[in-house]
Design an enzyme around this catalytic site. Structure first.
Site, mmCIF file in Angstrom:
data_model
loop_
_atom_site.group_PDB
_atom_site.id
_atom_site.type_symbol
_atom_site.label_atom_id
_atom_site.label_comp_id
_atom_site.label_asym_id
_atom_site.label_seq_id
_atom_site.Cartn_x
_atom_site.Cartn_y
_atom_site.Cartn_z
ATOM 1 N N LYS A 144 -3.721 0.197 76.138
ATOM 2 C CA LYS A 144 -4.589 0.460 77.296
ATOM 3 C C LYS A 144 -5.529 1.637 77.021
ATOM 4 C CE LYS A 144 -1.321 1.465 80.275
ATOM 5 N NZ LYS A 144 -0.084 1.354 79.477
ATOM 6 N N ARG A 180 4.318 11.873 70.141
ATOM 7 C CA ARG A 180 4.446 12.275 71.543
ATOM 8 C C ARG A 180 5.916 12.518 71.847
ATOM 9 N NH1 ARG A 180 0.992 8.549 75.664
ATOM 10 N NH2 ARG A 180 2.913 8.663 76.863
ATOM 11 N N ARG A 187 11.266 4.211 79.193
ATOM 12 C CA ARG A 187 9.922 3.948 79.738
ATOM 13 C C ARG A 187 9.667 2.454 79.894
ATOM 14 N NH1 ARG A 187 6.430 6.597 75.543
ATOM 15 N NH2 ARG A 187 4.643 6.146 76.850
HETATM 16 P P1 AMP Z 1 1.054 7.456 79.753
HETATM 17 O O1 AMP Z 1 0.284 8.332 78.840
HETATM 18 O O2 AMP Z 1 0.185 6.613 80.641
HETATM 19 O O3 AMP Z 1 2.111 6.657 79.047
HETATM 20 O O4 AMP Z 1 1.836 8.440 80.774
HETATM 21 C C1 AMP Z 1 2.789 9.376 80.284
HETATM 22 C C2 AMP Z 1 3.735 9.759 81.415
HETATM 23 O O5 AMP Z 1 3.012 10.379 82.482
HETATM 24 C C3 AMP Z 1 4.488 8.612 82.064
HETATM 25 O O6 AMP Z 1 5.640 8.212 81.348
HETATM 26 C C4 AMP Z 1 4.841 9.221 83.427
HETATM 27 O O7 AMP Z 1 5.890 10.169 83.310
HETATM 28 C C5 AMP Z 1 3.556 10.009 83.745
HETATM 29 N N1 AMP Z 1 2.556 9.172 84.462
HETATM 30 C C6 AMP Z 1 1.325 8.802 84.024
HETATM 31 N N2 AMP Z 1 0.694 8.054 84.939
HETATM 32 C C7 AMP Z 1 1.542 7.942 85.994
HETATM 33 C C8 AMP Z 1 1.480 7.272 87.247
HETATM 34 N N3 AMP Z 1 0.404 6.546 87.611
HETATM 35 N N4 AMP Z 1 2.557 7.382 88.068
HETATM 36 C C9 AMP Z 1 3.643 8.099 87.736
HETATM 37 N N5 AMP Z 1 3.777 8.742 86.570
HETATM 38 C C10 AMP Z 1 2.728 8.675 85.686
#
Ligand code: AMP
Length: 225
Positions: free
Chosen positions: A23, A163, A174
């Protein structure tokens, strides 16, 4: 690429899909070619953690455990970001919404701004686990590493690192969170004429081509106002 610049119609785009689906990479490309702000909630949170703001301190523990940050906090962040002037001509949302509560809030926030176009990037789970294990980001600026960045960040020269939440146990967590809390959004959006599924288990340039075709088709059918 670049053919959309200047005369792009308004586009309110949501990128759906599990962690590791690509994404962020695709959102970055669309944002660049169509000159729309990329709003990545994960990036916003990682920056807050890096800068040790009160948001970052509140979100850090949940993020490192692979859990979601609360809906109220996330909706507040996105509401504030969508109110900025650069989001008036559209946006690319990456990582939001992730729950039905967030999706309902987003529908309210974009009410009157034209339809949401929703792309669901589909990738088998075993491929996601493999991709996340080898993913690297810049330890300084947080950029996702491109394949040709071998040791250092191509943007700021920072060191490439894994990460914190890409370790095997947290990845499993996750993916479970995705199945339970985010996958229901496919059902939530799938009845809309602006919903498309994209095969994300292909090289990034092929995926970009499929996304461009899906957006062109959506535009032809008049879903971008
Ligand atoms: P990502 O980089 O999109 O994988 O986001 C990393 C982490 O940030 C996720 O595993 C959540 O802990 C938090 N996070 C990001 N976007 C959201 C969202 N829309 N709602 C809740 N937690 C989020």
């Amino acid at each position: 690429m670049g053919s959309h610049q200047g005369s792009s119609p308004r586009l309110n785009l949501v990128m759906l899909g599990p962690p590791g689906a690509g994404k962020g990479t695709q959102a970055e490309r669309i944002s660049r070619t169509r000159q729309l702000p990329k709003i990545s909630t994960g990036d916003i949170l990682r920056e807050a953690v890096h800068d040790r703001t009160s948001l970052g301190c509140a979100a850090k523990e949940e993020m490192e455990a692979g859990h979601l940050v609360s809906d109220d906090v996330m909706i507040g962040i996105v509401q504030e970001r969508l109110e900025r002037a650069d989001a008036r001509k559209g946006f690319v949302l990456d990582g939001f919404p992730r729950t039905i509560v967030q999706a309902n809030a987003l529908d309210r926030l974009v009410n009157g701004r034209g339809p949401l176009v929703v792309l669901d990037i589909v990738v088998p789970e075993e491929v996601l686990v493999r991709r996340l294990a080898s993913r690297r980001i810049c330890g300084d600026c947080g950029s996702n590493a491109a394949v040709d960045w071998l040791v250092a960040c191509g943007k700021c020269g920072g060191k490439l690192v894994a990460r914190v939440d890409d370790g095997v146990a947290i990845v499993r967590e996750r993916l479970g969170v995705y199945q339970r809390q985010t996958k229901p959004l496919v059902e939530y959006y799938s009845g809309r004429s602006t919903f498309r599924q994209i095969d994300g288990n292909l090289p990034p340039d092929i995926v970009t081509g499929a996304i461009d075709a899906a957006l062109a088709e959506a535009a032809q059918r008049g879903v971008h106002s």
